[in-house]
Design a protein around this motif. Structure first.
Motif, PDB file in Angstrom:
ATOM      1  N   ARG A 163     -36.256   8.922  -1.776  1.00  0.00           N
ATOM      2  CA  ARG A 163     -35.827   9.550  -3.054  1.00  0.00           C
ATOM      3  C   ARG A 163     -36.034   8.499  -4.424  1.00  0.00           C
ATOM      4  O   ARG A 163     -36.693   8.621  -5.332  1.00  0.00           O
ATOM      5  CB  ARG A 163     -34.472   9.773  -3.266  1.00  0.00           C
ATOM      6  N   ASP A 164     -35.657   7.191  -3.864  1.00  0.00           N
ATOM      7  CA  ASP A 164     -35.767   6.024  -4.800  1.00  0.00           C
ATOM      8  C   ASP A 164     -37.026   5.837  -5.110  1.00  0.00           C
ATOM      9  O   ASP A 164     -37.597   5.400  -6.080  1.00  0.00           O
ATOM     10  CB  ASP A 164     -34.994   4.821  -4.429  1.00  0.00           C
ATOM     11  N   ARG A 165     -37.979   5.790  -3.985  1.00  0.00           N
ATOM     12  CA  ARG A 165     -39.405   5.676  -4.411  1.00  0.00           C
ATOM     13  C   ARG A 165     -40.108   6.595  -5.003  1.00  0.00           C
ATOM     14  O   ARG A 165     -40.883   6.320  -6.050  1.00  0.00           O
ATOM     15  CB  ARG A 165     -40.176   5.833  -2.619  1.00  0.00           C
ATOM     16  N   LEU A 166     -39.850   7.840  -4.843  1.00  0.00           N
ATOM     17  CA  LEU A 166     -40.127   8.880  -5.772  1.00  0.00           C
ATOM     18  C   LEU A 166     -39.682   8.796  -7.302  1.00  0.00           C
ATOM     19  O   LEU A 166     -40.551   9.055  -8.277  1.00  0.00           O
ATOM     20  CB  LEU A 166     -39.740  10.211  -5.206  1.00  0.00           C
ATOM     21  N   GLU A 167     -38.442   8.363  -7.289  1.00  0.00           N
ATOM     22  CA  GLU A 167     -37.665   8.434  -8.852  1.00  0.00           C
ATOM     23  C   GLU A 167     -38.303   7.336  -9.624  1.00  0.00           C
ATOM     24  O   GLU A 167     -38.667   7.220 -10.550  1.00  0.00           O
ATOM     25  CB  GLU A 167     -36.252   8.554  -8.694  1.00  0.00           C
ATOM     26  N   LEU A 206     -41.871   7.742 -10.646  1.00  0.00           N
ATOM     27  CA  LEU A 206     -41.827   9.025 -11.733  1.00  0.00           C
ATOM     28  C   LEU A 206     -41.400   8.497 -13.303  1.00  0.00           C
ATOM     29  O   LEU A 206     -41.749   8.882 -14.194  1.00  0.00           O
ATOM     30  CB  LEU A 206     -41.417  10.186 -11.270  1.00  0.00           C
ATOM     31  N   ILE A 207     -40.182   7.541 -13.198  1.00  0.00           N
ATOM     32  CA  ILE A 207     -39.420   7.180 -14.336  1.00  0.00           C
ATOM     33  C   ILE A 207     -40.580   6.173 -15.096  1.00  0.00           C
ATOM     34  O   ILE A 207     -40.159   5.937 -16.083  1.00  0.00           O
ATOM     35  CB  ILE A 207     -38.175   6.811 -14.137  1.00  0.00           C
ATOM     36  N   ARG A 208     -41.448   5.616 -14.321  1.00  0.00           N
ATOM     37  CA  ARG A 208     -42.405   4.799 -14.899  1.00  0.00           C
ATOM     38  C   ARG A 208     -43.487   5.506 -15.939  1.00  0.00           C
ATOM     39  O   ARG A 208     -43.922   4.990 -16.754  1.00  0.00           O
ATOM     40  CB  ARG A 208     -43.200   3.853 -13.808  1.00  0.00           C
ATOM     41  N   LEU A 209     -43.398   6.740 -15.755  1.00  0.00           N
ATOM     42  CA  LEU A 209     -44.041   7.677 -16.900  1.00  0.00           C
ATOM     43  C   LEU A 209     -43.459   7.717 -18.343  1.00  0.00           C
ATOM     44  O   LEU A 209     -42.169   7.509 -18.247  1.00  0.00           O
ATOM     45  CB  LEU A 209     -44.107   9.026 -16.366  1.00  0.00           C
ATOM     46  N   GLU A 210     -44.108   7.819 -19.465  1.00  0.00           N
ATOM     47  CA  GLU A 210     -43.429   7.774 -20.479  1.00  0.00           C
ATOM     48  C   GLU A 210     -42.595   8.902 -20.759  1.00  0.00           C
ATOM     49  O   GLU A 210     -42.835   9.983 -20.162  1.00  0.00           O
ATOM     50  CB  GLU A 210     -44.722   7.889 -21.664  1.00  0.00           C
ATOM     51  N   ILE A 263     -45.498  12.447  -5.940  1.00  0.00           N
ATOM     52  CA  ILE A 263     -45.845  11.276  -7.244  1.00  0.00           C
ATOM     53  C   ILE A 263     -46.929  11.428  -7.856  1.00  0.00           C
ATOM     54  O   ILE A 263     -47.220  11.653  -9.151  1.00  0.00           O
ATOM     55  CB  ILE A 263     -45.495   9.917  -6.686  1.00  0.00           C
ATOM     56  N   SER A 264     -48.146  11.193  -6.914  1.00  0.00           N
ATOM     57  CA  SER A 264     -49.405  11.516  -7.814  1.00  0.00           C
ATOM     58  C   SER A 264     -49.791  12.721  -8.324  1.00  0.00           C
ATOM     59  O   SER A 264     -50.179  13.001  -9.464  1.00  0.00           O
ATOM     60  CB  SER A 264     -50.502  10.963  -6.912  1.00  0.00           C
ATOM     61  N   LEU A 265     -49.292  13.978  -7.681  1.00  0.00           N
ATOM     62  CA  LEU A 265     -49.741  15.176  -8.331  1.00  0.00           C
ATOM     63  C   LEU A 265     -48.985  15.472  -9.638  1.00  0.00           C
ATOM     64  O   LEU A 265     -49.404  15.725 -10.711  1.00  0.00           O
ATOM     65  CB  LEU A 265     -49.338  16.333  -7.264  1.00  0.00           C
ATOM     66  N   VAL A 266     -47.470  15.194  -9.730  1.00  0.00           N
ATOM     67  CA  VAL A 266     -46.793  15.212 -10.627  1.00  0.00           C
ATOM     68  C   VAL A 266     -47.068  14.502 -11.884  1.00  0.00           C
ATOM     69  O   VAL A 266     -47.190  15.005 -12.877  1.00  0.00           O
ATOM     70  CB  VAL A 266     -45.122  15.025 -10.359  1.00  0.00           C
ATOM     71  N   ALA A 267     -47.296  13.199 -11.482  1.00  0.00           N
ATOM     72  CA  ALA A 267     -47.745  12.416 -12.759  1.00  0.00           C
ATOM     73  C   ALA A 267     -49.304  12.861 -13.289  1.00  0.00           C
ATOM     74  O   ALA A 267     -49.266  13.112 -14.482  1.00  0.00           O
ATOM     75  CB  ALA A 267     -48.254  11.086 -12.139  1.00  0.00           C
ATOM     76  N   LYS A 268     -50.026  13.233 -12.535  1.00  0.00           N
ATOM     77  CA  LYS A 268     -51.402  14.034 -13.028  1.00  0.00           C
ATOM     78  C   LYS A 268     -51.052  15.099 -13.794  1.00  0.00           C
ATOM     79  O   LYS A 268     -51.689  15.500 -14.853  1.00  0.00           O
ATOM     80  CB  LYS A 268     -52.194  14.381 -11.867  1.00  0.00           C
TER      81      LYS A 268
END
Ligand code: PLP
Length: 398
Positions: free
Chosen positions: A274-278, A281-285, A371-376
């Motif tokens: 969970r911490d890896r995922l979060e 993702l929180i590095r996204l603006e 992570i990569s799919l959500v970010a994209k």
């Protein structure tokens, strides 16, 4: 090898653990007896299985087996606890205290109580999703019969200070009920240490079958009494009539046994994922974590991606990711989550949330793919949003 879609909605339900299914199977066919049949072997065999399961369920929460009432799940447990106490203690008073961020099974039951002439106070939460023990204390009146505060929230995973709550409840001699559906099997819960008088939980949230759950009802210090909401043959010490669902009860017991043995290791592993995922993702603006990160379940992360609508994001990833924006019960409606609103989130952030619920089968590879799919997808949807462009140019109206 990744298998799609990847399931990241464990707060809605969990798959039945194969060990649970295996334990259940004989009770559908050769061991089919009615646990209330006292005159023959088939009944004894079923009753014996229920006794063992009741011990397994009780052991997970530090209760006595006689304090476990089997129900069809947490919705029924919530109803039985709240209506059962309200009806039974009518001579003491008609006032119930609950919280704005409860599950609908509690909120709607309390609304029903109001229609029946009861008085309900709905405590607010702070921006972290936590109640204030002082506010709870001042809400108690001589007519208060029940405090109903969930242990961990299903949408944001925030864990309420149960021990402080129960200390207040005890001191004022008010019963304390908690919906612990999300907490059980993820964090240690002990009805003695936590001072809980009634507690609802459900098998399908802990890798057991659907349609079975339990209500813990304290038997001493104090002895809690309930008015049954389903009358009939007097099963479950008169608190919940109806032929016991023996296969499901056996599965529930097995699920509790596994949780007890594996929770500590499993929760550490899941929290790491969970911490890896979060963390990624929180590095996204313009991406925010909803609710307390400190007082939180190990498996849950609720994030808002500003300038993205959760509906579009969910649909954008749905071929590969099974996710939700919050509670499964309200995601069909277009109302923003009552939980996120209670935290004080503005509409645009409340409408842009995703809930990640990791579980027993979640792998690092799955998390990295998510992570990569959500970010994209977030990046793509923002490109399509004129507000995002304005924000990037610094001309967005605040
Ligand atoms: C899932 C859930 C419920 C409903 O449980 P069922 O067993 O599906 O009726 C109630 N409360 C919370 C907090 C839940 O997460």
């Amino acid at each position: 090898m990744l298998k799609f879609p990847i399931y990241l909605d464990h707060n809605a339900t969990t798959p039945c653990d194969p060990r649970v299914l295996e334990a259940m199977l004989p009770y559908f066919t050769e061991k089919f007896g009615n646990a209330a049949s006292r005159t023959h072997f088939f009944g004894w065999e079923a009753a014996e299985a229920v006794t063992i399961a009741r011990e397994q369920v009780a052991a997970l929460i530090g209760a006595e087996p006689a304090e476990i009432v089997f129900t069809s799940g947490s919705t029924e447990g919530d109803n039985l606890a709240i209506k059962g106490v309200f009806d039974r203690y009518a001579t003491k008073g008609n006032h119930i205290i609950t919280v704005c961020t409860e599950h609908n099974a509690v909120l709607d039951t309390c609304r029903h109580i109001e229609k029946e002439g009861g008085e309900v106070d709905w405590l607010p939460v702070n921006s972290q999703g936590l109640i204030s023990p002082d506010e709870l204390e001042s809400a108690i009146k001589p007519s208060t019969v029940l405090i109903s505060i969930m242990l961990a929230n299903n949408e944001i995973g925030v864990i309420q200070p149960v021990q402080e709550i129960s200390r207040i409840a005890r001191a004022r001699e008010v019963l304390f009920f908690t919906d612990a559906t999300q907490a059980i099997g993820k964090i240690p819960v002990n009805v003695q240490d936590d001072g809980i008088d009634l507690m609802a939980f459900s098998a399908h949230k802990i890798y057991g079958p659907k349609g079975i759950g339990a209500l813990y009802v304290r038997r001493k210090n104090p002895r809690v009494k309930l008015t049954a909401q389903i009358d009939g043959g007097g099963h479950e010490r008169g608190m919940r009539s109806g032929t016991l669902n023996v296969p499901a009860i056996v599965g529930f017991g097995k699920a509790c046994e596994i949780a007890m043995l594996e929770m500590e290791t499993e929760s550490k592993r899941i929290a790491g994922l969970r911490d890896r995922l979060e963390g990624a993702l929180i590095r996204l603006e313009e991406t925010y974590v909803n609710g307390s990160r400190k007082h939180r379940l190990p498996n849950t992360s609720n994030l808002s991606f500003k300038y993205v609508e959760s509906e579009s994001l969910l649909m954008g990833v749905s071929r590969e990711l099974a996710l939700s924006s919050g509670s499964a019960c309200t995601s069909a409606s277009m109302e923003p989550s009552h939980v996120l609103k209670a935290l004080g989130l503005p509409d645009d952030l409340a409408y842009s949330s995703l809930r990640f619920g990791l579980g027993r089968t979640t792998t690092e590879e799955e998390v990295d793919h998510a992570i990569s799919l959500v970010a994209k997808t977030v990046a793509r949807l923002r490109e399509e949003n004129p507000l995002w462009e304005q924000f990037k140019q610094g001309t967005v109206p605040n």
